[in-house]
Enzyme design. Structure first.
Site, mmCIF file in Angstrom:
data_model
loop_
_atom_site.group_PDB
_atom_site.id
_atom_site.type_symbol
_atom_site.label_atom_id
_atom_site.label_comp_id
_atom_site.label_asym_id
_atom_site.label_seq_id
_atom_site.Cartn_x
_atom_site.Cartn_y
_atom_site.Cartn_z
ATOM 1 C CG HIS A 146 19.493 14.477 -44.537
ATOM 2 N ND1 HIS A 146 20.145 15.104 -43.506
ATOM 3 C CD2 HIS A 146 18.508 13.751 -43.970
ATOM 4 C CE1 HIS A 146 19.582 14.756 -42.346
ATOM 5 N NE2 HIS A 146 18.593 13.929 -42.611
ATOM 6 C CG ASP A 162 23.166 16.677 -43.555
ATOM 7 O OD1 ASP A 162 22.174 16.582 -44.284
ATOM 8 O OD2 ASP A 162 23.118 16.480 -42.311
ATOM 9 C CD1 TRP A 165 11.305 7.559 -55.778
ATOM 10 C CD2 TRP A 165 11.676 7.081 -53.635
ATOM 11 N NE1 TRP A 165 11.762 8.706 -55.166
ATOM 12 C CE2 TRP A 165 12.000 8.439 -53.850
ATOM 13 C CE3 TRP A 165 11.816 6.549 -52.336
ATOM 14 C CZ2 TRP A 165 12.468 9.271 -52.828
ATOM 15 C CZ3 TRP A 165 12.282 7.386 -51.329
ATOM 16 C CH2 TRP A 165 12.608 8.718 -51.579
ATOM 17 C CB ALA A 166 5.355 7.093 -54.991
ATOM 18 C CD GLU A 222 8.543 16.940 -51.224
ATOM 19 O OE1 GLU A 222 7.822 15.927 -51.117
ATOM 20 O OE2 GLU A 222 9.790 16.871 -51.304
HETATM 21 O O1 UPG Z 1 8.081 7.252 -52.448
HETATM 22 C C1 UPG Z 1 8.638 8.301 -52.152
HETATM 23 C C2 UPG Z 1 9.005 8.619 -50.825
HETATM 24 C C3 UPG Z 1 9.612 9.827 -50.585
HETATM 25 N N1 UPG Z 1 9.864 10.689 -51.602
HETATM 26 C C4 UPG Z 1 10.567 11.947 -51.351
HETATM 27 O O2 UPG Z 1 11.550 11.731 -50.354
HETATM 28 C C5 UPG Z 1 11.635 12.826 -49.488
HETATM 29 C C6 UPG Z 1 11.387 12.334 -48.081
HETATM 30 O O3 UPG Z 1 11.765 13.325 -47.182
HETATM 31 P P1 UPG Z 1 10.987 13.564 -45.808
HETATM 32 O O4 UPG Z 1 9.562 13.729 -46.053
HETATM 33 O O5 UPG Z 1 11.648 14.717 -45.122
HETATM 34 O O6 UPG Z 1 11.126 12.237 -45.017
HETATM 35 P P2 UPG Z 1 12.419 11.363 -44.528
HETATM 36 O O7 UPG Z 1 12.938 10.635 -45.664
HETATM 37 O O8 UPG Z 1 11.948 10.589 -43.369
HETATM 38 O O9 UPG Z 1 13.464 12.507 -44.072
HETATM 39 C C7 UPG Z 1 14.459 12.578 -43.066
HETATM 40 O O10 UPG Z 1 15.047 13.874 -43.267
HETATM 41 C C8 UPG Z 1 14.173 14.981 -43.075
HETATM 42 C C9 UPG Z 1 14.990 16.235 -43.317
HETATM 43 O O11 UPG Z 1 16.040 16.332 -42.388
HETATM 44 C C10 UPG Z 1 13.579 14.979 -41.677
HETATM 45 O O12 UPG Z 1 12.637 16.023 -41.537
HETATM 46 C C11 UPG Z 1 12.920 13.634 -41.402
HETATM 47 O O13 UPG Z 1 12.429 13.589 -40.080
HETATM 48 C C12 UPG Z 1 13.924 12.523 -41.634
HETATM 49 O O14 UPG Z 1 13.346 11.262 -41.388
HETATM 50 C C13 UPG Z 1 10.597 13.834 -49.965
HETATM 51 O O15 UPG Z 1 11.222 14.793 -50.786
HETATM 52 C C14 UPG Z 1 9.631 12.997 -50.802
HETATM 53 O O16 UPG Z 1 9.009 13.714 -51.838
HETATM 54 C C15 UPG Z 1 9.494 10.404 -52.899
HETATM 55 O O17 UPG Z 1 9.708 11.194 -53.823
HETATM 56 N N2 UPG Z 1 8.896 9.209 -53.132
#
Ligand code: UPG
Length: 466
Positions: free
Chosen positions: A21, A116, A330-331, A356
């Protein structure tokens, strides 16, 4: 009056304390800042540290109530939690933050507040201050439409169900637990009373038909301003999105540089999903059997005290690590996805990861786990044809929900092969993915759909407030 209209808008952004978020809403805040508006992000000290890279907005912090909820210092984001209890405590803490945040906003009122949807209290606050309120929940408009349709028609408890009145025939084989569904629906009801939704997507991916459908069925406005990840221009800056990476960009890039174009499978399930060892073992076995190289992001495991190295890694088949890169923690996801060696993304379909991947033109192997992800999967696979499904049909493991179901290796391997083995289907998926990537880039450029939406939104807010 003329001079007043030229004054920048004073905007407050209140992102929820979870990477999925925070990352996109802070990026979107920067879109506003880059267009000369006066932006303040309201958050807690630990989360503020993740925002250090940009100087064009202000940050207002409030002490995270660690002691009150029984958490150690520095655990202030859902994405740093690895168990349900910690997640629940962070959620509790966000409710305690309401009071200090509310009194700050009352004492220093902005022209508009963007919060949010997990902060429904902002509705009453904005009404009290007579200022417009925009809502962000990080979902695609397609998903919001689907959730609205399910809410309006009172369906979704028994499976499978067809999303009613939809521009496409979309059948759902997964439904959320009843209490979660009711919770999300209550938040959507409050969100619909706002002055509009901000969507981290570009209109072409959700599709005109869904924008029209949304406005017709709800009478509410949605503004496509994304992809948020395109807000910054250089790789190094992108590497710092969200939490601190445990590997350097250089290490990832140089490993990927040594691989063939489209030969690597990137695997990551977002920031709040953690699988048990038996599920990790199935994934590893499937990738091993497919013969493809990989980068796999596995959340850092806390590990029990006295756990031997062997016990800690009992989800890895022997020799598996040699054919890929396992990143524990974290990547730099956006950088990895943007590398030409990455041929597919095995994803949980969190909306940020989805958008992305689209932005990078990378086909997806979809494995939704919870929340909006099952709807996102349908948009990717059935509506836009830029991915194939593993066939996950149930909510499984994440920071606020757990069930014991495991997806078997055969289904994972088959989906990986369909995208990676270069047949007709794979080629068509890849071609469409590249086309959407190009459209995404154009959308945020001057004169593009998201760029123009932002111009229109700023103008709209100025007419409401200045
Ligand atoms: O090692 C990592 C892991 C994640 N990310 C970033 O973290 C974010 C992850 O977001 P998302 O892919 O949306 O997954 P969640 O963290 O699971 O996001 C929550 O929030 C989102 C937006 O509301 C929802 O769509 C999902 O279902 C909910 O689980 C992205 O920008 C990724 O690029 C990194 O940069 N490195």
């Amino acid at each position: 009056m003329e001079a007043e209209a030229e004054r920048p808008l004073k905007l407050y952004f209140i992102p929820y304390l979870a990477a999925g978020h925070m990352i996109p809403l802070c990026d979107i805040a920067q879109f506003f800042a880059s267009r000369g508006q006066h932006v303040t992000i309201i958050t807690t000290p630990f989360n503020a540290q993740t925002l250090h890279q940009s100087k064009n907005f202000h940050v207002q912090t409030f002490q995270f109530p660690s002691q009150e909820v029984g958490l150690p210092e520095g655990v202030e984001n859902l994405s740093t939690a690895t168990d349900l209890q910690t997640s629940n405590r962070i959620y509790m803490a966000t409710t305690l933050l309401r009071q200090p945040m509310e009194s700050f906003v009352e004492q220093h009122p902005p022209d508009c507040i963007v919060a949010d949807f997990l902060y429904p209290w902002v509705h009453d606050l904005a009404l009290k201050l007579r200022i417009p309120r925009l809502v962000f929940n990080g979902f695609s408009l397609f998903t919001i439409c689907a959730m609205e349709a399910v809410k309006t028609h009172g369906i979704g408890a028994s499976l499978p169900f067809l999303i009613p009145d939809f521009p496409h025939h979309v059948t759902m084989n997964a439904a959320p637990p009843e209490d979660v569904r009711r919770f999300i629906e209550s938040l959507l009801t409050v969100a619909l009373k706002s002055d509009g939704f901000i969507i981290n997507n570009f209109a072409e991916l959700d599709g005109e038909e869904y924008l029209r459908h949304y406005e017709r069925t709800t009478g509410h406005k949605a503004w496509h301003l994304g992809p948020a990840s395109l807000v910054r221009s250089t790789c190094l800056e992108k590497a710092e999105r969200g939490l601190k990476s445990v590997v350097s960009v250089e290490e990832c890039v140089s490993w990927l540089d040594s691989k063939r174009v489209n030969s690597v499978v990137y695997i990551c399930f977002g920031s709040i999903c953690y699988f048990p060892d038996k599920q990790l073992y199935e994934i590893a076995s499937a990738i091993e059997a497919s013969g493809h190289e990989f980068i796999w992001v596995v959340p850092e495991k806390k590990g029990k005290e006295n756990e031997s190295e062997e016990e800690k890694e009992n989800w890895l088949p022997k020799g598996f690590e040699e054919r890929g890169m396992i990143i524990k923690g974290w990547a730099p996801q956006v950088v990895i996805l943007g590398h030409p060696s990455v041929g597919a993304f095995l994803t949980h379909c969190g909306w940020n990861s989805t958008v992305e991947a689209v932005t990078a033109g990378v086909p997806m192997i979809t494995w939704p786990v919870h929340s909006d992800q099952f709807y996102n999967e349908k948009l990717i696979t059935r509506v836009r044809g830029i991915g194939v499904e593993v066939g996950a049909e149930e909510w499984t493991f994440c920071g606020f929900y757990e069930c014991g179901k495991v997806v078997g290796r055969d289904r994972i391997e088959e989906a990986v092969r369909r995208v990676m083995d270069g047949g007709d289907e794979a080629q068509q998926i890849r071609r469409r993915a590249k086309e959407f990537a190009e459209t995404a880039r154009q959308a945020v450029g001057e004169g593009g759909s998201s760029y123009n939406n932002l111009t229109a939104l700023i103008h709209h807010l100025k007419t409401l407030t200045l």
